[in-house]
Enzyme design. Structure first.
Site, PDB file in Angstrom:
ATOM      1  N   CYS A 158       0.793  -1.236   0.000  1.00 41.46           N
ATOM      2  CA  CYS A 158       0.000   0.000   0.000  1.00 41.46           C
ATOM      3  C   CYS A 158       0.822   1.282   0.000  1.00 41.46           C
ATOM      4  O   CYS A 158       0.263   2.366  -0.016  1.00 41.46           O
ATOM      5  CB  CYS A 158      -0.978  -0.054   1.155  1.00 41.46           C
ATOM      6  SG  CYS A 158      -2.039  -1.506   0.996  1.00 41.46           S
ATOM      7  N   HIS A 203      -9.365   3.087  -0.198  1.00 39.71           N
ATOM      8  CA  HIS A 203      -7.966   2.648  -0.171  1.00 39.71           C
ATOM      9  C   HIS A 203      -7.673   1.941  -1.489  1.00 39.71           C
ATOM     10  O   HIS A 203      -8.075   0.799  -1.686  1.00 39.71           O
ATOM     11  CB  HIS A 203      -7.725   1.734   1.015  1.00 39.71           C
ATOM     12  CG  HIS A 203      -6.259   1.514   1.277  1.00 39.71           C
ATOM     13  ND1 HIS A 203      -5.290   1.675   0.314  1.00 39.71           N
ATOM     14  CD2 HIS A 203      -5.601   1.149   2.411  1.00 39.71           C
ATOM     15  CE1 HIS A 203      -4.101   1.423   0.827  1.00 39.71           C
ATOM     16  NE2 HIS A 203      -4.259   1.113   2.105  1.00 39.71           N
ATOM     17  N   HIS A 227      -1.320   8.873   5.018  1.00 41.17           N
ATOM     18  CA  HIS A 227      -1.752   7.543   4.583  1.00 41.17           C
ATOM     19  C   HIS A 227      -3.231   7.408   4.939  1.00 41.17           C
ATOM     20  O   HIS A 227      -4.003   6.940   4.128  1.00 41.17           O
ATOM     21  CB  HIS A 227      -0.879   6.493   5.248  1.00 41.17           C
ATOM     22  CG  HIS A 227      -1.127   5.107   4.744  1.00 41.17           C
ATOM     23  ND1 HIS A 227      -0.979   4.767   3.418  1.00 41.17           N
ATOM     24  CD2 HIS A 227      -1.539   3.981   5.378  1.00 41.17           C
ATOM     25  CE1 HIS A 227      -1.286   3.485   3.260  1.00 41.17           C
ATOM     26  NE2 HIS A 227      -1.633   2.991   4.422  1.00 41.17           N
TER      27      HIS A 227
END
Lengths: 422, 373
Positions: free
Chosen positions: A174, A340, A305
């Protein structure tokens, strides 16, 4: 004799962003994406890419209205998995957005680097479905032939007819988009490459949705980063690709410069597969600032993030306060809008940073009601704000403790001397 | 020993390495296997594996638990075990003499893969699809269903806090990882990097390959394993670790499906031009030679370079099979193995090439240290 890439004593080149390619749930192309970030649009909706029966809730942030044939002409879109279609389309857009034709890049040494979490897991899911339905002896060959994640970058080179490029895929989950940008930055900065097409891509898949669902980290409706009632992530998809080139070549051809890449940092928690470690995240931000030659006081915005899970948002905001003190810069989560998007996440937020610098605004953290007292930051709730952004930070964290943080600045030549870059 | 292009302290060298391969565990087993030219293909045990392949090149009796012990290996998949295991072996080298490799922030790890563990990824989805409720999957297995698991586990097991990366590069992963390692070190992002690659044999991989081929028989039996190299800048903190080889250049290019010969020839020409070296300097050529449709073009491109020289050809795939992402790493290990036993090889050049079906060719030029270990 041509020197190798590292010439001792040679000064590194400045690296700028001149093209942006976006495939996302809140817009395709940089213009639409910028408008959505400014308006605080949500990409959330019911997942349609796989059968969600049996899950109590199954929202995600899917790309809709994507027509691969608009962007992909040299390759048969059917020969590409969904994530590769996204990455090739975004790369094509980035080149066009940079004011270049693919032919302009032919014969120039380049780097094509695409980050990903899942590669073509969407197709691996489909192979499993075929196995359970038809038996493992009867898997579809066309899907088996396109599952290599390598295709995310090699298909870009093939589609654009690039012959003298290095194609790599950063499978660092990620934070992979920031890894890819960092690799492209190093290659252009050192003189190894004349340009870099770098970013990230992922397609929504059952495997990853199920994994996060089982961990109790999928939000039932929307993603609310930093909110006291946040319930987790929404899985998303898309691709973001940036065109990086040396400042000199951008100036020489009169290219539009969105922003300058000032530096980045990468490190590893070496601690836990899924839980982030605060101290190590702080250290990664320090590394990035040091590499960029900037002081924390110079950072005008942090693109977090910001996944919207309990653990991430607390750890990340604490790590930010460790470094920035009591009054950290405004810290926003574009995942509130995009979900995400895994390997695309830090690439899309890097593009968001470049657009924010160019257009003079800070994207909001949407779906926000009450800031968690344990996340003591100004997340710019719900409404974008106008701001003259000089230097911004883009955070990426990942499974495996793979942290990557990138720093972008407004391109202002006259400030080169006065800004204490080194 | 000086090189063209890079000077003094900027030379990149391999100072240690290890491998887990069908030859067995560790560097010595690999060296002996390569030097003896021992083939490793065996009949597949159908009790253990439900695969379409009759034969494969497997790491003998491999299991993560048997190699690494009970702690932390309960759910560990095969590719993670191969990566963590080979890292442990490399770090153990020299430790007994007090010459241990520093870990912590200065040490990074770059691991090449094809797609992590297709077995773990597909297994996760399969469980979800088979259970009465689709979310009744084992949360402890989730990290293994993500491609960067093995590299992350290597860092956790061995305290490697520097840059930690996973590169998906198929057959060429070992060389692409070496190039990324070179870039990280050149950019000052780590002091030393453990660079390698790992690939597992599994039912998922075997079936995907089977269907990918269609009805044509396999050119090469599947293999597996891992290899890891310690790469650092010569002269910097390496006094206790003698250079085994110097990495002169690594280069890659894409190929449009089919046009491998031209792409690889250009790639090799780049490397020779950049280093100022000529074909007459090449002592060994080490092609990947995995898929027949590309192997001939790969060999043609190399023949065109070394025609008229007495360069020796090293066949790794013939011994170890299609080791997937571990393939190019095994090619490097083979060069080191042969050079180490041959005083004539000291200071000579090896040209290592790789072709991945999914669109990349790569080559590396390394100069062997020659018999230093």
């Amino acid at each position: 004799m041509a020197p190798l890439d590292v010439v001792p004593g040679a000064s590194p080149r400045r690296v700028v962003i001149t093209g942006l390619g976006v495939v996302s749930s809140i817009g395709i192309g940089a213009t639409e994406f910028a408008a959505s970030l400014r308006a605080g649009r949500s990409g959330a909706g019911p997942i349609s890419q796989f059968d969600t029966e049996g899950f109590a809730h199954s929202n995600g942030c899917e790309v809709t209205g994507f027509e691969p044939e608009r962007w992909i002409s040299g390759l048969d879109p059917e020969s590409l998995g969904r994530a590769t279609q996204f990455s090739v389309a975004a790369a094509r857009m980035a080149v066009t957005d940079a004011g270049l034709a693919a032919a302009d890049l032919d014969g120039r040494r380049g780097v094509v680097s695409v980050g990903t979490t899942d590669g073509e897991s969407h197709d691996l899911d489909r192979l499993v479905a075929a196995e359970l339905r038809d038996g493992i002896e009867n898997l579809p060959a066309e899907i088996a032939g396109r599952v290599s994640p390598m295709r995310l970058s090699t298909a870009i080179a093939q589609e654009l007819g690039l012959t003298d490029v290095e194609t790599t895929v950063m499978a660092t989950a990620c934070s992979a988009g920031n890894y890819a940008i960092g690799s492209g930055f190093d290659a252009v900065r050192s003189g190894e490459a004349d340009f870099a097409l770098c970013g990230g891509a992922d397609a929504i898949c059952r495997k990853t949705f199920t994994g996060f669902y089982r961990l109790g980290t999928i939000a039932p409706d929307v993603c609310r980063p930093f909110d006291k009632d946040r319930k987790g992530i929404l899985t998303g998809e898309g691709a973001g690709v940036l065109m990086l080139e040396p400042l000199e070549s951008a100036l020489a051809r009169g290219a539009r410069i969105y922003a300058e890449v000032l530096g980045y940092g990468i490190n590893c928690d070496a601690y836990h597969q899924v839980a982030p470690q605060q101290e190590s995240v702080t250290r990664c931000m320090e590394l990035a600032l040091k590499d960029a030659g900037v002081d924390p006081s110079q950072i005008d915005m942090i693109s977090a993030h910001g996944t919207g899970t309990k653990a991430n948002d607390i750890t990340e905001t604490r790590a930010i306060r460790d470094l920035y003190g009591e009054n950290p810069p405004r810290t926003v989560s574009m995942k509130s809008m995009l979900g995400h998007t895994m390997g695309a996440a830090s690439a899309l937020s890097a593009i968001g940073c470049a657009l924010a610098i160019t257009d003079g605004f800070i994207p909001p953290t949407i779906n926000h009601v009450t800031t968690d007292p344990e996340c003591r930051i100004d997340c710019v709730p719900n409404e974008a704000v106008e701001a003259d952004l000089r230097i911004v930070q883009n955070n990426g964290m990942a499974f495996g403790g793979n942290n990557a943080v990138a720093i972008f600045g407004k391109y202002q030549d006259e400030h080169r001397e006065g800004m204490n870059w080194q | 020993m000086t090189t063209h292009g890079l000077s003094g302290d900027h030379r990149l060298v391999i100072t240690r390495w290890s491998a887990i391969s069908p030859f067995g565990l560790g560097r010595s087993a690999f060296q002996e296997g390569v030097r003896a030219g021992r083939k490793t293909v065996t009949a597949v045990d159908t009790e253990q594996w439900s695969v379409p392949d009759d034969h494969a090149c497997l790491v003998p009796d491999f299991s993560p638990r048997a190699l690494l012990g009970k702690k932390g290996t309960r759910d560990m998949d095969r590719v993670t075990g191969l990566a963590v295991g080979v890292t442990a072996q490399l770090l153990a080298e020299g430790a007994a003499d007090g010459a241990s490799v520093p870990t912590g922030e200065g040490t990074g790890l770059v691991l090449g893969t094809t797609t992590g563990s297709a077995e773990s990824m597909m297994g996760y989805t399969r469980t979800s699809m088979q259970k009465s409720k689709p979310f009744l999957v084992d949360p402890a297995l989730m990290p293994y269903a993500v491609m960067n698991c093995a590299a992350g586990q290597c860092a956790i097991w061995h305290g490697l806090k520097g840059p930690n990366a996973t590169l998906a590069g198929g057959q060429s992963a070992g060389l692409l990882s070496l190039n990324y390692t070179r870039r990280l070190l050149a950019s000052g992002r780590a002091e030393r990097i453990l660079c390698g690659a790992a690939e597992e044999f599994s039912a998922a991989r075997s079936w995907i390959e089977h269907h990918r081929r269609g009805r044509t028989p396999a050119d090469t039996v599947l293999g597996e394993g891992s290899a890891m190299f310690l790469v650092e800048t010569a002269g910097r903190d390496t006094a206790e670790r003698l250079p085994l080889a110097e990495i002169l250049d690594v280069r890659s290019r894409p190929h449009a499906q089919g046009a491998v010969r031209e792409a690889l020839a250009a790639c090799v020409a780049d490397t020779l031009r950049r280093t100022g070296l000529g074909p007459e300097d090449v002592w060994a050529v080490v092609p990947s030679g995995v898929h027949a449709q590309y192997a001939e073009q790969e060999a043609d491109a190399l023949h065109a370079v070394v025609r008229g020289t007495d360069a020796r050809w090293v066949d790794v795939t013939g011994l170890l099979g299609d080791a997937g992402a571990a393939g190019a790493a095994f090619q490097i290990a083979a060069v080191l193995s042969i050079a180490d036993a041959d005083p004539e090889a000291a200071g000579k050049l090896a040209l290592i090439t790789s072709v991945d079906r999914d669109g990349t060719v790569a080559c590396a030029l390394i100069r062997t240290g020659g018999g230093s270990r």
